[in-house]
Scaffold this motif. Structure first.
Motif, PDB file in Angstrom:
ATOM      1  N   ILE A 102       0.823  -1.204   0.000  1.00  0.00           N
ATOM      2  CA  ILE A 102       0.000   0.000   0.000  1.00  0.00           C
ATOM      3  C   ILE A 102       0.858   1.256   0.000  1.00  0.00           C
ATOM      4  CG2 ILE A 102      -1.675   1.339   1.321  1.00  0.00           C
ATOM      5  CD1 ILE A 102      -3.022  -1.239   2.055  1.00  0.00           C
ATOM      6  N   THR A 103       1.953   1.270   0.762  1.00  0.00           N
ATOM      7  CA  THR A 103       2.809   2.454   0.761  1.00  0.00           C
ATOM      8  C   THR A 103       3.426   2.675  -0.615  1.00  0.00           C
ATOM      9  OG1 THR A 103       4.647   1.146   1.625  1.00  0.00           O
ATOM     10  CG2 THR A 103       3.339   2.374   3.221  1.00  0.00           C
ATOM     11  N   LEU A 131       1.866   2.571  -3.323  1.00  0.00           N
ATOM     12  CA  LEU A 131       0.905   3.397  -4.054  1.00  0.00           C
ATOM     13  C   LEU A 131       1.230   4.875  -3.900  1.00  0.00           C
ATOM     14  CD1 LEU A 131      -2.390   1.514  -3.159  1.00  0.00           C
ATOM     15  CD2 LEU A 131      -1.042   1.321  -5.261  1.00  0.00           C
ATOM     16  N   ASN A 132       1.622   5.279  -2.705  1.00  0.00           N
ATOM     17  CA  ASN A 132       2.036   6.662  -2.478  1.00  0.00           C
ATOM     18  C   ASN A 132       3.258   6.989  -3.324  1.00  0.00           C
ATOM     19  OD1 ASN A 132       0.082   6.966  -0.440  1.00  0.00           O
ATOM     20  ND2 ASN A 132       1.489   6.288   1.129  1.00  0.00           N
ATOM     21  N   ASP A 133       4.217   6.081  -3.331  1.00  0.00           N
ATOM     22  CA  ASP A 133       5.494   6.306  -4.000  1.00  0.00           C
ATOM     23  C   ASP A 133       5.366   6.412  -5.519  1.00  0.00           C
ATOM     24  OD1 ASP A 133       6.620   6.156  -1.479  1.00  0.00           O
ATOM     25  OD2 ASP A 133       7.258   4.072  -1.708  1.00  0.00           O
ATOM     26  N   ILE A 161      -7.752   6.044  -4.623  1.00  0.00           N
ATOM     27  CA  ILE A 161      -8.055   4.620  -4.678  1.00  0.00           C
ATOM     28  C   ILE A 161      -9.562   4.469  -4.547  1.00  0.00           C
ATOM     29  CG2 ILE A 161      -7.732   2.369  -3.577  1.00  0.00           C
ATOM     30  CD1 ILE A 161      -5.151   3.564  -2.320  1.00  0.00           C
ATOM     31  N   PHE A 204      -7.567   0.524   3.688  1.00  0.00           N
ATOM     32  CA  PHE A 204      -6.834   1.329   2.714  1.00  0.00           C
ATOM     33  C   PHE A 204      -6.650   2.767   3.204  1.00  0.00           C
ATOM     34  CE2 PHE A 204      -7.990  -2.209   0.062  1.00  0.00           C
ATOM     35  CZ  PHE A 204      -6.861  -2.364  -0.738  1.00  0.00           C
ATOM     36  N   ASN A 224      -3.904   3.105   5.804  1.00  0.00           N
ATOM     37  CA  ASN A 224      -2.572   2.617   5.456  1.00  0.00           C
ATOM     38  C   ASN A 224      -1.971   3.305   4.237  1.00  0.00           C
ATOM     39  OD1 ASN A 224      -1.878   0.357   7.374  1.00  0.00           O
ATOM     40  ND2 ASN A 224      -3.949  -0.193   6.762  1.00  0.00           N
ATOM     41  N   THR A 225      -2.538   4.411   3.837  1.00  0.00           N
ATOM     42  CA  THR A 225      -1.993   5.179   2.723  1.00  0.00           C
ATOM     43  C   THR A 225      -2.346   6.639   2.909  1.00  0.00           C
ATOM     44  OG1 THR A 225      -1.872   5.347   0.317  1.00  0.00           O
ATOM     45  CG2 THR A 225      -4.020   4.850   1.257  1.00  0.00           C
ATOM     46  N   GLN A 226      -1.625   7.497   2.210  1.00  0.00           N
ATOM     47  CA  GLN A 226      -1.929   8.928   2.245  1.00  0.00           C
ATOM     48  C   GLN A 226      -2.785   9.330   1.052  1.00  0.00           C
ATOM     49  OE1 GLN A 226       1.947  10.695   2.413  1.00  0.00           O
ATOM     50  NE2 GLN A 226       2.284  10.066   4.524  1.00  0.00           N
ATOM     51  N   VAL A 227      -3.116   8.363   0.219  1.00  0.00           N
ATOM     52  CA  VAL A 227      -3.916   8.601  -0.978  1.00  0.00           C
ATOM     53  C   VAL A 227      -5.400   8.675  -0.586  1.00  0.00           C
ATOM     54  CG1 VAL A 227      -4.567   7.617  -3.215  1.00  0.00           C
ATOM     55  CG2 VAL A 227      -2.234   7.371  -2.382  1.00  0.00           C
TER      56      VAL A 227
END
Length: 99
Positions: A2-3, A5-7, A13, A35, A38-41
């Motif tokens: 999941i991280t 995805l940020n990168d 999402i 989700f 566990n992400t900044q998105v």
């Protein structure tokens, strides 16, 4: 995962539990929260909305950034065309406790 995805620059999402799709029984808040937490998105909840209360629940408990509505807002009937009925902005603000 999941991280990552940020990168890689994912913009949002959309989370949809297909088993909830079209049921009008509410969103899968646990899946959306997984989700969202566990992400900044930004996370958009989709699938299962049947009431304005379902929207409130997935935003407050599932930490969704946004909500997508399908059959709760769009109705079709043979010979009658399409009726679209989204909750009014005032109703949503009152429901979510925002100004």
């Amino acid at each position: 995962m999941i991280t990552l995805l940020n990168d890689i620059g994912v913009g949002e999402i959309i989370v949809n539990n297909i088993d909830k799709e079209g049921t009008w029984e509410g969103f899968d808040c646990d899946l959306v929260r997984y989700f969202a937490d566990n992400t900044q998105v930004p996370v958009v909840a989709l699938g299962g909305a049947g009431s304005k209360e379902d929207i409130k629940t997935v935003v407050q408990q599932g930490h969704a950034s946004a909500v997508a509505l399908g059959s709760m807002a769009v109705f079709q009937s043979k010979g009658m065309g399409v009726l679209i009925k989204f909750p009014k902005l005032k109703e949503l603000k009152e429901l979510l406790g925002t100004k």
